[in-house]
Design an enzyme around this catalytic site. Sequence first.
Site, PDB file in Angstrom:
ATOM      1  N   GLN A 182       0.830  -1.210   0.000  1.00 36.22           N
ATOM      2  CA  GLN A 182       0.000   0.000   0.000  1.00 36.22           C
ATOM      3  C   GLN A 182       0.860   1.253   0.000  1.00 36.22           C
ATOM      4  OE1 GLN A 182      -3.383   0.544  -0.509  1.00 36.22           O
ATOM      5  NE2 GLN A 182      -2.802  -1.496  -1.185  1.00 36.22           N
ATOM      6  N   HIS A 234      -8.418  -0.965   3.540  1.00 32.39           N
ATOM      7  CA  HIS A 234      -8.113  -2.403   3.517  1.00 32.39           C
ATOM      8  C   HIS A 234      -7.726  -2.853   4.918  1.00 32.39           C
ATOM      9  CE1 HIS A 234      -6.757  -0.740  -0.434  1.00 32.39           C
ATOM     10  NE2 HIS A 234      -7.484  -1.739  -0.891  1.00 32.39           N
ATOM     11  N   ASP A 293      -7.063  -6.461  -4.813  1.00 28.30           N
ATOM     12  CA  ASP A 293      -6.894  -5.386  -5.793  1.00 28.30           C
ATOM     13  C   ASP A 293      -7.150  -5.869  -7.211  1.00 28.30           C
ATOM     14  OD1 ASP A 293      -6.252  -3.368  -4.139  1.00 28.30           O
ATOM     15  OD2 ASP A 293      -4.098  -3.365  -4.534  1.00 28.30           O
TER      16      ASP A 293
END
Lengths: 426, 426
Positions: A254, A323, A356
């Site tokens: 991320q 997330h 994703d």
Amino acid sequence: MKIITAEEFAKKWNDRTEIDTNEAALDETVLEIIRTVREKKDAALYAYTEQFDGATLDDLLVPEEEFSEAEKIAAPELVTALKEAAENIRNYHSEQNEKSWMISQDKGILLGQKVTPIERVGAYIPGGKAAYPSTVLMTIIPAQIAGVEEITITTPPDKDGKVNPYVLLAAKLIGVERIYKVGGAQAIAALAYGTETIKRVDKIVGPGNAYVARAKKWVYGTVGIDMIAGPSEICVIADAEANPRYVAADLLSQAEHDESASAICVTTSKEQAVAIQKQVAEQTEKLERKEIIQASIETNGKIIIAKDLTEAANVSNKIAPEHLELMVEHPIELLPKIKHAGAIFLGNYSPEPLGDYFAGPNHTLPTSGTARFASGLGVYDFVTRSTIISYPQEAFVAASESIKTLATVEGLTAHANSIQVRKDEL
Amino acid sequence: MKIITAEEFAKKWNDRTEIDTNEAALDETVLEIIRTVREKKDAALYAYTEQFDGATLDDLLVPEEEFSEAEKIAAPELVTALKEAAENIRNYHSEQNEKSWMISQDKGILLGQKVTPIERVGAYIPGGKAAYPSTVLMTIIPAQIAGVEEITITTPPDKDGKVNPYVLLAAKLIGVERIYKVGGAQAIAALAYGTETIKRVDKIVGPGNAYVARAKKWVYGTVGIDMIAGPSEICVIADAEANPRYVAADLLSQAEHDESASAICVTTSKEQAVAIQKQVAEQTEKLERKEIIQASIETNGKIIIAKDLTEAANVSNKIAPEHLELMVEHPIELLPKIKHAGAIFLGNYSPEPLGDYFAGPNHTLPTSGTARFASGLGVYDFVTRSTIISYPQEAFVAASESIKTLATVEGLTAHANSIQVRKDEL
């Protein structure tokens, strides 16, 4: 990566990200673009594309040849991967499909809810250096499942006036061929108000930079929008048994998005915190986007030590992350304690990139703590619900005095009159 | 009331209501209020309440005595009507309740969607001269069904610092006793950012004036909002057999809301158009809110002649009205042709006020054509949906190469690394 306690975290957390209500300079630019596009339409789009993207276009629409070129250069394994992902996304989102319903009550009353697809949707797909074919699949497949008939994509071209071929490949794969070479606030304005070439839509979805996000905020109300997206975030809850290499790798995945992305780990073990810290440092060194990652980890990264998994869940609920990974021995047991998170990943083999790209649930998710009140993109974003009321005469008569009482107390006497004219004739 | 043809309507309709992106003066005032409330908190609320509502308050919270007084003055038939309405609203909205779900796929994959109530909701209830106890029921009951734990109401006080007793009565009836005496943009700012007295919420719902609507637009993103409400609208589709008295009465019931409300009739019969026009003029004369009604009908009222019911439905779909009445012989047969409308009322005995007050479906509905992309308030507005992904090792391995391919093509190599570190250990 800093290690702090849950108490230290709680003290600081009041300064959570908030949408700035005072971005005067940004607003001025964005509003000027919106006004110009409303006034000069296509001409404004050509001019802004030249100014911002450095591209001189003959036509806004992506021609058939560019799709064919994209298909030529695509590796077979990429086509396969996109097809698999599209099928998974389609399968998952089919479960979100809503049906119209009708219930009957005493005296012949019928009440219902009619679900209708939105007619025209515009998807904004970011362009420039980064290519996001996955975003094409994630924004458009739910609209298709909802039954949206007209789907338009806008995406900025590069300096040569070409659109990213992987974006074209993904779009063609799922049957969308109306793609316009426009980016930024000007694309949002075109979708919201229409130009000679671009038909205005009813709802705009998809991520974008600060100008796109701000333009979406401004046109909200004239059209629907999905959300105002901020920087990406991950929170990983890890117990003592979690593999620190995995935890670190997922935090870094991320952090690489951009400098303002946020990677937070909450762990119940001090030793684990140190091990993760070490892995983060080691793995970062080997990663291509090292500089972005270091900036992001430096500013927003932290490892928080919680006394148990309940406290860890509470910390995560405060963050309401986009997330959330539950890297604990029994993730399903922790699930009921999780209140708000865009997407929840269970166990060692459900890393965030699986979501994703591949597993099926949407990757367009609420950021910056907005998971407190918002959800990821879904089929429900592409339908409207109309309520239905059908009262026969007898049921109407039984209800009439109460309606008149309520209308009168609110001072709305023409409402009461609408009941009375019927009673007068009965 | 003007009579025009469907063609004339179609020509004009391009200038449909659009949210003005250039309300600089309004924005300046609203932003100044928001900034002041963020900075001075309660002190700002007391000051603005004195300035805008003319009330000097000792306490923002409505005290127990005001609730008791409200109960004393309420007529028994009003209490009964509110109770009946609350029960109907509860019954209807219970049908909207969403469940979490989980599906299993090959190789032990689990995917799901977890539905969680929003934690804190603020409802804005307009005050001043008009009292809206029905809005209390309509905004709060769906939140209660969703499972929202903390519900706060704000509503402006009158000059004596008192809140409308019917609002208090309705709130107490459904168990909400945390009501603050604050209105306008300052109430929205307090709910969004919190003050010493008012805890900040996650989502703000409920209608309000231009300042409230604009403030909601500004705080959207920091908190969730239901919608930005505009003036009220009704569209009545009437065939030759419809009762012109009923049609006229229902048009007038929306026109009385305010001068900018809009009442439109679409009919397949010229004789009917004339009969309705006559009834509108006659009934208006006898109504209390005659001046508002005349202004609204003059500016926005029209009777449109369509050649058949299909064309009538098309006209209505273009308008996407907040309220739509099907005053035709077989309304259920026309229903499939209706695409967008906030609420649909079928037949002679389902007048719009029945929905406003009593039948059960929500009266907080999308206005100004936003039914093209938005729905009325519902239980779905008070929950968040988190996606769930659980992949066992075998399923992960099968997916891993495709994920790496997709991540690599997007240039997100730390995403690919998150997959690779796992593969390295297997």
